[in-house]
Design an enzyme around this catalytic site. Sequence first.
Site, PDB file in Angstrom:
ATOM      1  N   SER A 188      -6.767  -1.411   6.296  1.00  0.00           N
ATOM      2  CA  SER A 188      -5.363  -1.225   6.678  1.00  0.00           C
ATOM      3  C   SER A 188      -5.226  -0.962   8.172  1.00  0.00           C
ATOM      4  O   SER A 188      -6.113  -0.343   8.786  1.00  0.00           O
ATOM      5  CB  SER A 188      -4.784  -0.032   5.920  1.00  0.00           C
ATOM      6  OG  SER A 188      -3.472   0.230   6.356  1.00  0.00           O
TER       7      SER A 188
ATOM      8  N   TYR B 245      -5.503   8.724   3.751  1.00  0.00           N
ATOM      9  CA  TYR B 245      -5.477   7.291   3.450  1.00  0.00           C
ATOM     10  C   TYR B 245      -6.250   6.517   4.527  1.00  0.00           C
ATOM     11  O   TYR B 245      -7.125   5.695   4.221  1.00  0.00           O
ATOM     12  CB  TYR B 245      -4.021   6.814   3.370  1.00  0.00           C
ATOM     13  CG  TYR B 245      -3.875   5.328   3.174  1.00  0.00           C
ATOM     14  CD1 TYR B 245      -4.234   4.729   1.967  1.00  0.00           C
ATOM     15  CD2 TYR B 245      -3.404   4.514   4.200  1.00  0.00           C
ATOM     16  CE1 TYR B 245      -4.108   3.357   1.787  1.00  0.00           C
ATOM     17  CE2 TYR B 245      -3.275   3.147   4.027  1.00  0.00           C
ATOM     18  CZ  TYR B 245      -3.631   2.573   2.823  1.00  0.00           C
ATOM     19  OH  TYR B 245      -3.512   1.216   2.652  1.00  0.00           O
TER      20      TYR B 245
HETATM   21  N1  LIG Z   1       1.375  -2.922   1.189  1.00  0.00           N
HETATM   22  C1  LIG Z   1       0.982  -2.528   2.381  1.00  0.00           C
HETATM   23  O1  LIG Z   1       1.805  -2.296   3.285  1.00  0.00           O
HETATM   24  C2  LIG Z   1      -0.498  -2.394   2.680  1.00  0.00           C
HETATM   25  C3  LIG Z   1      -0.872  -2.212   4.019  1.00  0.00           C
HETATM   26  C4  LIG Z   1      -2.208  -2.096   4.332  1.00  0.00           C
HETATM   27  C5  LIG Z   1      -3.167  -2.147   3.335  1.00  0.00           C
HETATM   28  N2  LIG Z   1      -2.784  -2.296   2.044  1.00  0.00           N
HETATM   29  C6  LIG Z   1      -3.840  -2.344   1.038  1.00  0.00           C
HETATM   30  O2  LIG Z   1      -3.704  -3.518   0.276  1.00  0.00           O
HETATM   31  C7  LIG Z   1      -4.305  -3.324  -1.000  1.00  0.00           C
HETATM   32  C8  LIG Z   1      -3.385  -3.851  -2.079  1.00  0.00           C
HETATM   33  O3  LIG Z   1      -2.190  -3.084  -2.109  1.00  0.00           O
HETATM   34  P1  LIG Z   1      -0.748  -3.726  -2.340  1.00  0.00           P
HETATM   35  O4  LIG Z   1       0.019  -3.491  -1.118  1.00  0.00           O
HETATM   36  O5  LIG Z   1      -0.868  -5.095  -2.863  1.00  0.00           O
HETATM   37  O6  LIG Z   1      -0.159  -2.707  -3.427  1.00  0.00           O
HETATM   38  P2  LIG Z   1       0.267  -2.863  -4.950  1.00  0.00           P
HETATM   39  O7  LIG Z   1       1.282  -3.944  -5.106  1.00  0.00           O
HETATM   40  O8  LIG Z   1       0.612  -1.481  -5.398  1.00  0.00           O
HETATM   41  O9  LIG Z   1      -1.091  -3.331  -5.654  1.00  0.00           O
HETATM   42  C9  LIG Z   1      -2.161  -2.452  -5.859  1.00  0.00           C
HETATM   43  C10 LIG Z   1      -3.105  -3.066  -6.886  1.00  0.00           C
HETATM   44  O10 LIG Z   1      -4.192  -2.160  -7.074  1.00  0.00           O
HETATM   45  C11 LIG Z   1      -4.365  -1.959  -8.464  1.00  0.00           C
HETATM   46  N3  LIG Z   1      -4.941  -0.653  -8.736  1.00  0.00           N
HETATM   47  C12 LIG Z   1      -4.467   0.576  -8.444  1.00  0.00           C
HETATM   48  N4  LIG Z   1      -5.311   1.524  -8.897  1.00  0.00           N
HETATM   49  C13 LIG Z   1      -6.345   0.861  -9.496  1.00  0.00           C
HETATM   50  C14 LIG Z   1      -7.513   1.272 -10.171  1.00  0.00           C
HETATM   51  N5  LIG Z   1      -7.829   2.562 -10.341  1.00  0.00           N
HETATM   52  N6  LIG Z   1      -8.329   0.318 -10.667  1.00  0.00           N
HETATM   53  C15 LIG Z   1      -8.032  -0.986 -10.520  1.00  0.00           C
HETATM   54  N7  LIG Z   1      -6.951  -1.435  -9.898  1.00  0.00           N
HETATM   55  C16 LIG Z   1      -6.110  -0.519  -9.395  1.00  0.00           C
HETATM   56  C17 LIG Z   1      -2.968  -2.138  -9.087  1.00  0.00           C
HETATM   57  O11 LIG Z   1      -3.057  -2.586 -10.431  1.00  0.00           O
HETATM   58  P3  LIG Z   1      -2.989  -1.688 -11.763  1.00  0.00           P
HETATM   59  O12 LIG Z   1      -1.925  -0.655 -11.542  1.00  0.00           O
HETATM   60  O13 LIG Z   1      -2.674  -2.706 -12.819  1.00  0.00           O
HETATM   61  O14 LIG Z   1      -4.362  -1.119 -11.905  1.00  0.00           O
HETATM   62  C18 LIG Z   1      -2.435  -3.286  -8.235  1.00  0.00           C
HETATM   63  O15 LIG Z   1      -2.874  -4.526  -8.750  1.00  0.00           O
HETATM   64  C19 LIG Z   1      -4.599  -1.822  -1.091  1.00  0.00           C
HETATM   65  O16 LIG Z   1      -5.981  -1.616  -0.854  1.00  0.00           O
HETATM   66  C20 LIG Z   1      -3.782  -1.223   0.039  1.00  0.00           C
HETATM   67  O17 LIG Z   1      -4.372  -0.043   0.528  1.00  0.00           O
HETATM   68  C21 LIG Z   1      -1.462  -2.422   1.689  1.00  0.00           C
END
Ligand SMILES: NC(=O)c1ccc[n+]([C@@H]2O[C@H](COP(=O)([O-])OP(=O)(O)OC[C@H]3O[C@@H](n4cnc5c(N)ncnc54)[C@H](OP(=O)(O)O)[C@@H]3O)[C@@H](O)[C@H]2O)c1
Length: 244
Positions: free
Chosen positions: A141, A154
């Site tokens: 991130s 985080y």
């Molecule tokens: N959105 C942003 O602005 C942003 C920015 C920088 C980095 N990121 C990173 O991008 C990645 C994806 O996030 P996103 O933004 O796409 O958020 P999201 O839409 O909330 O997706 C998160 C995913 O992680 C899964 N997850 C959560 N806990 C889990 C567990 N214990 N085991 C397996 N799967 C799990 C969720 O699925 P289930 O609930 O079905 O398990 C979901 O598929 C993360 O690593 C986040 O830190 C996001």
Amino acid sequence: MGIEGKVVAITGASSGIGLATAKLLAERGALVVLGARNGERLAEVVDEITAAGGKAAYKVTDVRHRSHLEALVEAAIQFGGRLDVIVNNAGIGPISRFDALRVEDWDAMIDVNLRGTLYGIAAALPFFMRQQSGHVINVVSTAGIKILPTMGVYAATKNAVRTISEALRQEAGPHLKVTEVSPGMVSTNFASSITDPCVMEAVAKRVSNVAIPPSSIARAIAYAIEQPADVDVGSIVIRPTAQD
Ligand SMILES: NC(=O)c1ccc[n+]([C@@H]2O[C@H](COP(=O)([O-])OP(=O)(O)OC[C@H]3O[C@@H](n4cnc5c(N)ncnc54)[C@H](OP(=O)(O)O)[C@@H]3O)[C@@H](O)[C@H]2O)c1
């Protein structure tokens, strides 16, 4: 070279960046194996990808359990006969100020973002070493690059993964690729993992103002995967133009 025919396991593939990545890679001919906790949602996504002519399978995966990552990698090898890429994408961000003492949330971020990624590496690495090829992609991130209040733990989990990625790359030798992808604000369900209501409201507002779609990050992951065998994309940072 290319994406067609590659076998790719993706954690956190039920939503957001993981989902967009699974769809894009499947469109481009990869065999994708989706992991997340929500099996119903994963089954729907696999049906959608298959109906569109893609090849996909899923395995219910909670990245807090090492055995689940081993089972996800096994499922990918059963499905595609090998494993070319693991995308360690599952992550949560229940951010807050330190003085709020939400210590359970600190533990949860360490368990999912850091331990979960390590378990993904531990599950895939033996196959990659045997195959003499493989690619680890870790989603980190920009929170770890510009460190802001409420984001301390985080950002620490993400920068721990950044450190691990570089050490793995150096140890891995000429056959293993290691990529870290740092998204900025992306329009996903990510804010729903925030447990502090005030912080959640502030982040949700900011995201709705400036965030870019998850397909922007999926394209970066596809770029890293499609490079020739001797090209290792180490790090990609992608922010909204409007992000501070
Ligand atoms: N959105 C942003 O602005 C942003 C920015 C920088 C980095 N990121 C990173 O991008 C990645 C994806 O996030 P996103 O933004 O796409 O958020 P999201 O839409 O909330 O997706 C998160 C995913 O992680 C899964 N997850 C959560 N806990 C889990 C567990 N214990 N085991 C397996 N799967 C799990 C969720 O699925 P289930 O609930 O079905 O398990 C979901 O598929 C993360 O690593 C986040 O830190 C996001």
